[in-house]
Scaffold this motif. Structure first.
Motif, PDB file in Angstrom:
ATOM      1  N   GLU A  81       0.850  -1.183   0.000  1.00 34.60           N
ATOM      2  CA  GLU A  81       0.000   0.000   0.000  1.00 34.60           C
ATOM      3  C   GLU A  81       0.894   1.243   0.000  1.00 34.60           C
ATOM      4  O   GLU A  81       1.507   1.578   1.018  1.00 34.60           O
ATOM      5  CB  GLU A  81      -0.926   0.001   1.206  1.00 34.60           C
ATOM      6  CG  GLU A  81      -1.742   1.270   1.373  1.00 34.60           C
ATOM      7  CD  GLU A  81      -2.361   1.725   0.060  1.00 34.60           C
ATOM      8  OE1 GLU A  81      -2.113   2.875  -0.331  1.00 34.60           O
ATOM      9  OE2 GLU A  81      -3.094   0.932  -0.580  1.00 34.60           O
ATOM     10  N   ASN A 113      -5.399   1.047  -1.931  1.00 31.72           N
ATOM     11  CA  ASN A 113      -6.649   0.505  -1.389  1.00 31.72           C
ATOM     12  C   ASN A 113      -7.562   1.615  -0.886  1.00 31.72           C
ATOM     13  O   ASN A 113      -8.677   1.352  -0.422  1.00 31.72           O
ATOM     14  CB  ASN A 113      -6.377  -0.530  -0.295  1.00 31.72           C
ATOM     15  CG  ASN A 113      -5.629   0.025   0.912  1.00 31.72           C
ATOM     16  OD1 ASN A 113      -5.725   1.200   1.249  1.00 31.72           O
ATOM     17  ND2 ASN A 113      -4.866  -0.843   1.585  1.00 31.72           N
ATOM     18  N   SER A 135      -8.808   0.167  -5.128  1.00 31.40           N
ATOM     19  CA  SER A 135      -9.338  -1.199  -5.060  1.00 31.40           C
ATOM     20  C   SER A 135     -10.600  -1.226  -4.207  1.00 31.40           C
ATOM     21  O   SER A 135     -10.615  -0.717  -3.092  1.00 31.40           O
ATOM     22  CB  SER A 135      -8.295  -2.148  -4.457  1.00 31.40           C
ATOM     23  OG  SER A 135      -7.153  -2.212  -5.296  1.00 31.40           O
ATOM     24  N   ALA A 148     -11.163  -8.519   2.697  1.00 29.19           N
ATOM     25  CA  ALA A 148      -9.995  -7.729   3.095  1.00 29.19           C
ATOM     26  C   ALA A 148      -9.475  -8.086   4.477  1.00 29.19           C
ATOM     27  O   ALA A 148      -8.383  -7.667   4.851  1.00 29.19           O
ATOM     28  CB  ALA A 148     -10.347  -6.243   3.062  1.00 29.19           C
TER      29      ALA A 148
END
Length: 347
Positions: A81, A113, A135, A148
């Motif tokens: 990330e 994300n 995402s 997730a």
């Protein structure tokens, strides 16, 4: 540039199959604040030691070589990330100061994300960021949390709204569809994105997660996604040529519930785009990868830290790119999943 029989010849990231890479994916960290089931184990991974990750100065030197010496025109910051890199704004600003061979600024984008994007997007745009991909695999809180392994849907939606407000248009959304998990989200995600004029891309699940856990039968194919969409929307293939873009596009006719727009599917497994691929990759620990699914890497970090010149590094990179395989080979009898997961490669 290099000298050939007294003539200065520009270096290119060309391979033996006629492709030239002008799109760089550079990973800034392997760390992530989610634990998506298709990406990593529930308890996470062993992160790279800090001293193995390229420093800000090293990242910017690599970017300068890519743009100035090798003809790269597009840079995408990935992870892990990338928002976990505290210096992300500084890196984006440094990249925005580079000039391509035509004298322009490289296109700068971010794959994220979305968690925390709302707090940093203004500074990122000021630094020079042009586009963002976020995402989002489900709009259902429970399904999102299951995929997730974190209950962060609200944070992602806040990030999307902030990106739109900051002018990062078109906002792009990526969704991995998995059988038995989120097929029910195919149509709601499309409705959500079309209403807001976000550009949605469904992605076939790829063998880049925990070792030996990818099951092709669990993957929802492009054909299945289009069939689900066709039950709700009037679809037609987009007239725009696909070129080197990974997504195949469909135009959605407007109706009384949405204004129409484009939807895409990235059929990496059932409809690979390898023949037109124009990408090259640098991992957070400074390894050149010519393909997501490559079984080999070329170490750029060691010569970078041991005094190699920019030209030497550019030639090393060009040599590695020249050995790029013709295709990723998923579905071939000899295909072997890379040992690195997606978070350790960079999306």
């Amino acid at each position: 540039w290099r000298m050939t029989v007294g003539v200065r010849v520009p270096l290119r990231l060309a391979d033996a199959h006629g492709r030239v890479a002008t799109d760089l994916r550079v990973s800034l960290t392997d760390r992530c604040n989610l634990r998506c089931t298709y990406c990593m184990p529930a308890d996470g991974l062993q992160w790279f030691p800090t001293d193995e990750v390229l420093t800000d100065a090293e990242v910017l030197r690599v970017l300068a070589i890519a743009v100035g010496q090798l003809g790269v025109t597009r840079i995408r910051f990935t992870g892990g990330e990338p928002l976990l890199r505290r210096s992300l704004e500084d890196i984006v600003a440094g990249a925005a100061r580079l000039r391509t061979r035509s004298g322009g600024t490289p296109e700068l984008s971010l794959t994220t994300n979305g968690i925390g994007l709302d707090k940093r997007v203004t500074a990122l745009v000021a630094a020079g960021l042009n586009r963002v991909n976020v995402s989002l695999d489900s709009l259902d809180r429970d399904r999102y949390a299951a995929l997730a392994r974190r209950d962060r849907l609200d944070a992602v939606l806040a990030g999307l709204a902030a990106a739109e407000a900051a002018g990062l248009l078109p906002v792009k959304v990526n969704a991995v569809i998995m059988r038995g998990h989120n097929e029910a989200d195919v149509v709601p995600l499309a409705q959500f994105c079309l209403e807001r004029r976000y550009q949605l891309r469904y992605i076939e699940q790829m063998p880049l997660g925990p070792q030996h856990q990818w099951d092709r039968s669990q993957m929802v194919t492009q054909a299945e996604i289009l069939a689900l969409l066709g039950e709700r929307f009037d679809l037609a293939p987009a007239a725009e040529p696909r070129g080197s873009a990974p997504a195949e596009l469909w135009r959605v006719a407007p109706d009384d519930r949405q204004p129409g727009g484009l939807l895409g599917v990235i059929p990496t497994v059932t409809g690979p785009f390898c023949a037109a691929c124009d990408r090259t990759r640098i991992t957070a620990d400074g390894q050149i990868r010519t393909c997501l699914f490559s079984r080999t890497e070329t170490d750029l970090r060691t010569p970078l830290r041991h005094g190699a010149s920019d030209l030497e590094l550019a030639e090393l990179w060009a040599g590695a790119q020249g050995l790029k395989a013709p295709a990723h080979g998923i579905g071939e009898p000899g295909f072997v999943q890379p040992t690195r997961t997606m978070s350790a490669i960079g999306g």
